[in-house]
Design a protein around this motif. Structure first.
Motif, PDB file in Angstrom:
ATOM      1  N   ALA A  83      -5.145   2.410 -11.115  1.00  0.00           N
ATOM      2  CA  ALA A  83      -6.405   2.386 -10.390  1.00  0.00           C
ATOM      3  C   ALA A  83      -7.176   1.092 -10.636  1.00  0.00           C
ATOM      4  O   ALA A  83      -7.796   0.528  -9.724  1.00  0.00           O
ATOM      5  CB  ALA A  83      -7.259   3.588 -10.788  1.00  0.00           C
ATOM      6  N   LEU A  84      -7.141   0.600 -11.868  1.00  0.00           N
ATOM      7  CA  LEU A  84      -7.850  -0.638 -12.198  1.00  0.00           C
ATOM      8  C   LEU A  84      -7.278  -1.824 -11.433  1.00  0.00           C
ATOM      9  O   LEU A  84      -8.023  -2.664 -10.902  1.00  0.00           O
ATOM     10  CB  LEU A  84      -7.762  -0.890 -13.707  1.00  0.00           C
ATOM     11  CG  LEU A  84      -8.445  -2.167 -14.220  1.00  0.00           C
ATOM     12  CD1 LEU A  84      -9.935  -2.132 -13.931  1.00  0.00           C
ATOM     13  CD2 LEU A  84      -8.193  -2.348 -15.713  1.00  0.00           C
TER      14      LEU A  84
ATOM     15  N   GLY B 189       0.788  -1.223   0.000  1.00  0.00           N
ATOM     16  CA  GLY B 189       0.000   0.000   0.000  1.00  0.00           C
ATOM     17  C   GLY B 189       0.820   1.273   0.000  1.00  0.00           C
ATOM     18  O   GLY B 189       0.273   2.358  -0.203  1.00  0.00           O
ATOM     19  N   GLY B 190       2.131   1.179   0.209  1.00  0.00           N
ATOM     20  CA  GLY B 190       2.951   2.377   0.224  1.00  0.00           C
ATOM     21  C   GLY B 190       2.946   3.084  -1.112  1.00  0.00           C
ATOM     22  O   GLY B 190       2.823   4.306  -1.191  1.00  0.00           O
ATOM     23  N   SER B 191       3.052   2.308  -2.190  1.00  0.00           N
ATOM     24  CA  SER B 191       3.055   2.913  -3.516  1.00  0.00           C
ATOM     25  C   SER B 191       1.684   3.445  -3.893  1.00  0.00           C
ATOM     26  O   SER B 191       1.570   4.368  -4.703  1.00  0.00           O
ATOM     27  CB  SER B 191       3.516   1.886  -4.553  1.00  0.00           C
ATOM     28  OG  SER B 191       2.745   0.714  -4.458  1.00  0.00           O
ATOM     29  N   ILE B 192       0.641   2.872  -3.306  1.00  0.00           N
ATOM     30  CA  ILE B 192      -0.712   3.370  -3.549  1.00  0.00           C
ATOM     31  C   ILE B 192      -0.819   4.808  -3.058  1.00  0.00           C
ATOM     32  O   ILE B 192      -1.524   5.629  -3.639  1.00  0.00           O
ATOM     33  CB  ILE B 192      -1.755   2.478  -2.844  1.00  0.00           C
ATOM     34  CG1 ILE B 192      -1.772   1.098  -3.492  1.00  0.00           C
ATOM     35  CG2 ILE B 192      -3.137   3.099  -2.887  1.00  0.00           C
ATOM     36  CD1 ILE B 192      -2.663   0.109  -2.796  1.00  0.00           C
ATOM     37  N   MET B 193      -0.092   5.113  -1.985  1.00  0.00           N
ATOM     38  CA  MET B 193      -0.047   6.483  -1.488  1.00  0.00           C
ATOM     39  C   MET B 193       0.996   7.310  -2.228  1.00  0.00           C
ATOM     40  O   MET B 193       0.774   8.468  -2.559  1.00  0.00           O
ATOM     41  CB  MET B 193       0.274   6.481   0.006  1.00  0.00           C
ATOM     42  CG  MET B 193      -0.779   5.863   0.887  1.00  0.00           C
ATOM     43  SD  MET B 193      -2.354   6.735   0.792  1.00  0.00           S
ATOM     44  CE  MET B 193      -1.862   8.377   1.306  1.00  0.00           C
TER      45      MET B 193
ATOM     46  N   GLY C 148     -10.953   6.980  -5.963  1.00  0.00           N
ATOM     47  CA  GLY C 148     -10.494   8.369  -5.973  1.00  0.00           C
ATOM     48  C   GLY C 148      -9.635   8.680  -7.192  1.00  0.00           C
ATOM     49  O   GLY C 148      -9.803   9.731  -7.834  1.00  0.00           O
ATOM     50  N   ILE C 149      -8.720   7.799  -7.530  1.00  0.00           N
ATOM     51  CA  ILE C 149      -7.831   8.028  -8.680  1.00  0.00           C
ATOM     52  C   ILE C 149      -8.628   7.968  -9.993  1.00  0.00           C
ATOM     53  O   ILE C 149      -8.419   8.781 -10.900  1.00  0.00           O
ATOM     54  CB  ILE C 149      -6.691   7.006  -8.698  1.00  0.00           C
ATOM     55  CG1 ILE C 149      -5.751   7.267  -7.503  1.00  0.00           C
ATOM     56  CG2 ILE C 149      -5.899   7.077  -9.999  1.00  0.00           C
ATOM     57  CD1 ILE C 149      -4.656   6.241  -7.347  1.00  0.00           C
ATOM     58  N   LEU C 150      -9.564   7.022 -10.108  1.00  0.00           N
ATOM     59  CA  LEU C 150     -10.388   6.941 -11.313  1.00  0.00           C
ATOM     60  C   LEU C 150     -11.182   8.228 -11.524  1.00  0.00           C
ATOM     61  O   LEU C 150     -11.248   8.762 -12.644  1.00  0.00           O
ATOM     62  CB  LEU C 150     -11.349   5.746 -11.214  1.00  0.00           C
ATOM     63  CG  LEU C 150     -10.742   4.357 -11.468  1.00  0.00           C
ATOM     64  CD1 LEU C 150     -11.749   3.267 -11.118  1.00  0.00           C
ATOM     65  CD2 LEU C 150     -10.285   4.219 -12.915  1.00  0.00           C
TER      66      LEU C 150
END
Length: 266
Positions: free
Chosen positions: A120-121, A25-29, A258-260
């Protein structure tokens, strides 16, 4: 310094916290923070994300090693094909992606937009797979399934995706380890962190010489993230595995939506 950039540095702390707590999840942020708060291009963002997540994860690996939570057999079989594909993707495939991917009248998907949409997908798919899975038996009664072909194929595919979107890949690795290989959640978190650390740093080396790296900014951001990972590992000892898994799933789902919305409707 603008207020949104100050908020971005607080985000660096949260990146480490998420990595230490969830093993992913770090890269997701990191990707949204670099792209939206510091206005860094997605190609450079993906490289920065790999460095921050890889370096921060390495610190967490040392603490998890002392606690005996890393399954090195799974990590190595999974990681080796991933190392190869992530490096090759960053070195050869990413530079070949055209600036304009799809053009339909007034609507155009650029390379930068395409990378963020793919990111995001993948998050959306991973989150749904975690949230739909029914509660598993007690961890003590579950033995990992050492399916080597599955681990090799999974590692290679995740390596390619990691190289394209600049992620550590933990939000994809953990569902594979937990749902397919039946690794207990806390061991999956620790094993994922080990794979992420090596794979991300190897992926970052594929960019050296191709990008102009702002090292002073990158190192400060990374140091803040490392502080967060110590906090996350400490807190993980007090949270039940099943609750951690569901929290992880919801977190990824919210970030994906959120990103989509940002890319499609902004």
């Amino acid at each position: 310094m603008e207020a949104i950039q100050i908020l971005g540095y607080f985000g660096a702390l949260f990146i480490g916290l998420v990595l230490g707590l969830m093993g992913s999840g770090g890269s997701i942020m990191a990707v949204p923070i670099f792209a939206y708060m510091f206005q860094i291009s997605p190609i450079t963002t993906t490289a920065y994300s790999l460095f921050v997540v890889g370096t921060s994860s390495s610190v967490g690996v040392l603490k998890n090693f002392r606690r005996g939570l890393i399954d090195f057999r799974i990590a190595l079989v999974f990681a080796i094909p991933s190392f190869v594909t992530v490096y090759m993707t960053r070195k050869f495939i990413v530079p070949m992606i055209p600036e304009e991917l799809i053009s339909m009248g007034n609507f155009m998907i650029t390379r930068n937009m395409g990378i963020m949409l793919l990111f995001a997908l993948l998050m959306l798919i991973a989150s749904i797979s975690m949230l739909r899975k029914k509660e598993r038996p007690t961890e003590e009664n579950v033995q990992p399934r050492y399916n080597y072909p599955m681990m090799v194929i999974g590692g290679a595919v995740i390596g390619i995706l990691t190289g394209i979107v600049g992620i550590g890949g933990g939000f994809l690795i953990i569902p594979v380890l937990v749902l397919w290989i039946k690794l207990p959640m806390k061991k999956a978190v620790a094993t994922s962190l080990f794979i992420i650390a090596l794979k991300s740093l190897i992926g970052f080396t594929g960019n050296l010489g191709d990008l102009d790296i702002n090292w002073s900014f990158l190192l400060v951001f990374t140091l803040i993230s490392i502080l967060g990972i110590f906090l996350g590992i400490f807190l993980s000892s007090y949270i039940k595995s099943e609750k951690l898994k569901r929290s992880f799933g919801w977190f990824v789902l919210v970030m994906a939506i959120g990103i989509l919305c940002k890319e499609v409707f902004a």
